[in-house]
Design an enzyme around this catalytic site. Sequence first.
Site, short mmCIF file in Angstrom:
data_model
loop_
_atom_site.label_atom_id
_atom_site.label_comp_id
_atom_site.label_asym_id
_atom_site.label_seq_id
_atom_site.Cartn_x
_atom_site.Cartn_y
_atom_site.Cartn_z
N HIS A 220 0.85 -1.20 0.00
CA HIS A 220 0.00 0.00 0.00
C HIS A 220 0.89 1.25 0.00
O HIS A 220 1.97 1.25 0.59
CB HIS A 220 -0.92 -0.02 1.23
CG HIS A 220 -1.99 1.01 1.16
ND1 HIS A 220 -1.76 2.32 1.50
CD2 HIS A 220 -3.29 0.94 0.77
CE1 HIS A 220 -2.88 3.01 1.32
NE2 HIS A 220 -3.82 2.20 0.88
N GLU B 281 -4.01 2.25 -7.53
CA GLU B 281 -4.38 3.33 -6.62
C GLU B 281 -3.57 4.58 -6.94
O GLU B 281 -2.46 4.75 -6.41
CB GLU B 281 -4.12 2.89 -5.17
CG GLU B 281 -4.93 1.69 -4.74
CD GLU B 281 -5.26 1.77 -3.26
OE1 GLU B 281 -6.45 1.87 -2.93
OE2 GLU B 281 -4.33 1.77 -2.45
C1 PEP Z 1 -6.86 3.10 0.33
O1 PEP Z 1 -6.50 3.30 1.47
O2 PEP Z 1 -6.41 2.14 -0.30
C2 PEP Z 1 -7.83 4.02 -0.26
C3 PEP Z 1 -8.17 3.83 -1.51
O3 PEP Z 1 -8.33 5.01 0.53
P1 PEP Z 1 -9.58 5.99 0.21
O4 PEP Z 1 -10.68 5.11 -0.31
O5 PEP Z 1 -9.89 6.62 1.49
O6 PEP Z 1 -9.11 6.93 -0.85
#
Ligand code: PEP
Length: 212
Positions: free
Chosen positions: A83, A134
Amino acid sequence: MKPLIVANWKCNPKTLEEAKTIFDSVKSVQGSEVVICPPVIYLSALKANGAQDVFWEDGGAYTGAVAPSMLKNMGVTHIIVGHSERRKYFKEKDDVIAKKINAALTCGLKPILCIDKLSQLPKDLDQEVIVAYEPLSAIGTGKAYGLDKAEAMRVDITRATGDKNVILYGGSVNAQNAKDYIHQAGFQGLLVGGASLNPKEFIDIVKNVCYC
Ligand code: PEP
């Protein structure tokens, strides 16, 4: 295939009572495959199926570490690895993340590898790894990534890894935008941070992406 919705609670909530309240509210939601990743200290009480991190060795003199077998024996099936917050605050690099992926796979756990660029994909990804795209600008900001740009990245990840890997989108997902990442941008699931701590919002996300 049902969408895979992964809840990343991060370092929340502060008490087991609150954790139980959130977990009990969302655990039976139908329509998608749901993985809930609470802080590791709550795993045993909740009997949750996901964890936010794993150590790369399976036991030994490593103070503070949690081994893959320990999680597996607790009923965990999925592990978030790499992450962006682990990369940023714990200085995890791709070589360490690769070791964690291998340790998880060896133990029969499904790794969910988080990336924000293609270069973070392991070179020889011959086993089934769930990839969560992400974009950094979208994590925890309330500014979800543009659908077209997200879809383009999904296509690039599929090209780089082959089509055996499930690809998730993560970054400011909410009940309004969740469906678009699956039904328009073609992701097979979502990694949800902040919104996963709000039971009503999370249940709506799971229901809204359902193909039923
Ligand atoms: C995450 O922590 O992987 C994430 C996507 O957070 P958020 O949904 O709060 O943007």
